[in-house]
Design an enzyme around this catalytic site. Structure first.
Site, PDB file in Angstrom:
ATOM      1  N   ASP A 196      38.351  60.394  59.393  1.00  9.54           N
ATOM      2  CA  ASP A 196      39.198  60.327  58.199  1.00  9.54           C
ATOM      3  C   ASP A 196      39.529  58.891  57.799  1.00  9.54           C
ATOM      4  OD1 ASP A 196      40.722  61.567  56.118  1.00  9.54           O
ATOM      5  OD2 ASP A 196      42.556  61.229  57.250  1.00  9.54           O
TER       6      ASP A 196
ATOM      7  N   SER B 129      44.019  62.701  51.118  1.00 11.83           N
ATOM      8  CA  SER B 129      43.028  63.709  51.476  1.00 11.83           C
ATOM      9  C   SER B 129      43.530  65.089  51.080  1.00 11.83           C
ATOM     10  CB  SER B 129      42.760  63.674  52.978  1.00 11.83           C
ATOM     11  OG  SER B 129      42.313  62.398  53.382  1.00 11.83           O
TER      12      SER B 129
ATOM     13  N   GLN C 127      34.673  65.548  52.600  1.00 15.43           N
ATOM     14  CA  GLN C 127      36.093  65.505  52.261  1.00 15.43           C
ATOM     15  C   GLN C 127      36.265  65.362  50.763  1.00 15.43           C
ATOM     16  OE1 GLN C 127      38.954  61.924  52.934  1.00 15.43           O
ATOM     17  NE2 GLN C 127      39.295  63.265  54.692  1.00 15.43           N
TER      18      GLN C 127
END
Length: 294
Positions: free
Chosen positions: A211, A235, A285
């Site tokens: 991430d 996110s 993502q």
């Protein structure tokens, strides 16, 4: 700012291991904490990594995680503990499926489904590695890059850095105008110390790392940056597939790119390769991206 330098190396890795070492509070419940020094909201990779720890601890250790899919639904408060509630969705002959929900103030902040599989052998292939990428020893260290932009540090100059991150191109936190447009965001990473041999722990560490730079590949397409003069982001969801065995404390290349951005959302995808060219994981993502001040 108090001027204290960020903790790095094994000391930072040990702090990460503490963050990933959840308290077992019930048969299917766990509790995690955030680092003592950190940003104003919980880092998404942290809550995803902790959710995977919680799920994995309820599964036969002979079954290894092969995929996870999660949604970030509320910002996390780093000053408060996070409770993880795990649901046993299924234990089959080859696969185990778990649902892990992160809760703060009686509300979910993140939920994730994860699937675990016993080891099997069948077809084998992979796409080729990106060509002509310099190795980790041939690109600047994070400290080298940060030294050029002291005004961009803020809290990031103080929080622990358990991951050695080395950008092949320009990162997204440089000054506006200093970043040329690039369709790929390529970064060498490794845990900056030694991890125990537990495969679940390495998967959780890789989840944490996945991430860090993925959404930045959306900005890279446009030569854009984070923060003043650029964009802010968050996110929305995160998916990760584990293909082959690996150690997160050994170098891997994170090759990220963005196939689409629209509606104040950007989609990013990435592949992870070991230094010897094995494709170990893939990530996707979507994130919310807005101009600072909008």
């Amino acid at each position: 700012m108090n001027g204290r330098p960020a903790v790095t190396g094994q000391a930072a890795v040990d702090q990460l291991l503490e963050v990933l070492d959840l308290d077992h509070t019930g048969e299917m419940t766990f509790r995690g904490m955030s680092p003592r020094v950190g940003p104003q909201r919980v880092f998404g990779g942290q809550v995803a990594g902790q959710a995977l720890v919680a799920a994995g601890r309820t599964v036969d250790p002979e079954r290894f995680v092969h995929s996870l899919h999660g949604y970030f639904v509320r910002p996390g408060d780093p000053a408060e503990p996070i409770d993880y509630q795990v649901e046993n969705v299924r234990d089959g002959r080859s696969f185990s499926v778990r649902r892990s929900v992160a809760v703060q103030h009686d509300k979910p902040i993140f939920f994730m489904s994860a699937s675990f599989q016993r080891q099997e052998q069948a077809l084998e292939h992979q796409a080729p590695t990106p060509p002509d990428v310099p190795g980790p020893d041939d690109v600047p260290t994070m400290s080298d890059r940060l030294a050029r932009y002291p005004e961009r540090l803020g809290i990031w100059g103080q929080i622990p850095r358990p991951i050695d991150v080395r950008y092949v191109g320009e990162p997204g936190w440089v000054r506006p105008g200093d970043r040329p447009a690039d369709p790929h965001q390529r970064v060498w990473m490794r845990i900056d110390g030694k991890l125990p041999d537990d495969p679940l722990l390495h998967a959780c560490a890789l989840t944490y790392a996945s991430d860090l730079t993925l959404l930045d590949s959306v900005l890279s397409v446009h030569g854009e940056v984070w923060g003043p003069g650029g964009l802010d982001g968050a996110s929305l969801d995160h998916a990760l597939w584990f293909h082959r065995s690996f150690r997160a404390d050994e170098w891997f290349l994170y090759d990220c790119w963005s196939p689409s951005a629209s509606g104040a959302r950007g989609l990013a995808t990435g592949r992870m390769f070991t230094a010897d060219g094995r494709h170990i994981a893939s990530a996707v993502q979507e994130g919310l991206l807005r101009r600072v001040g909008d």
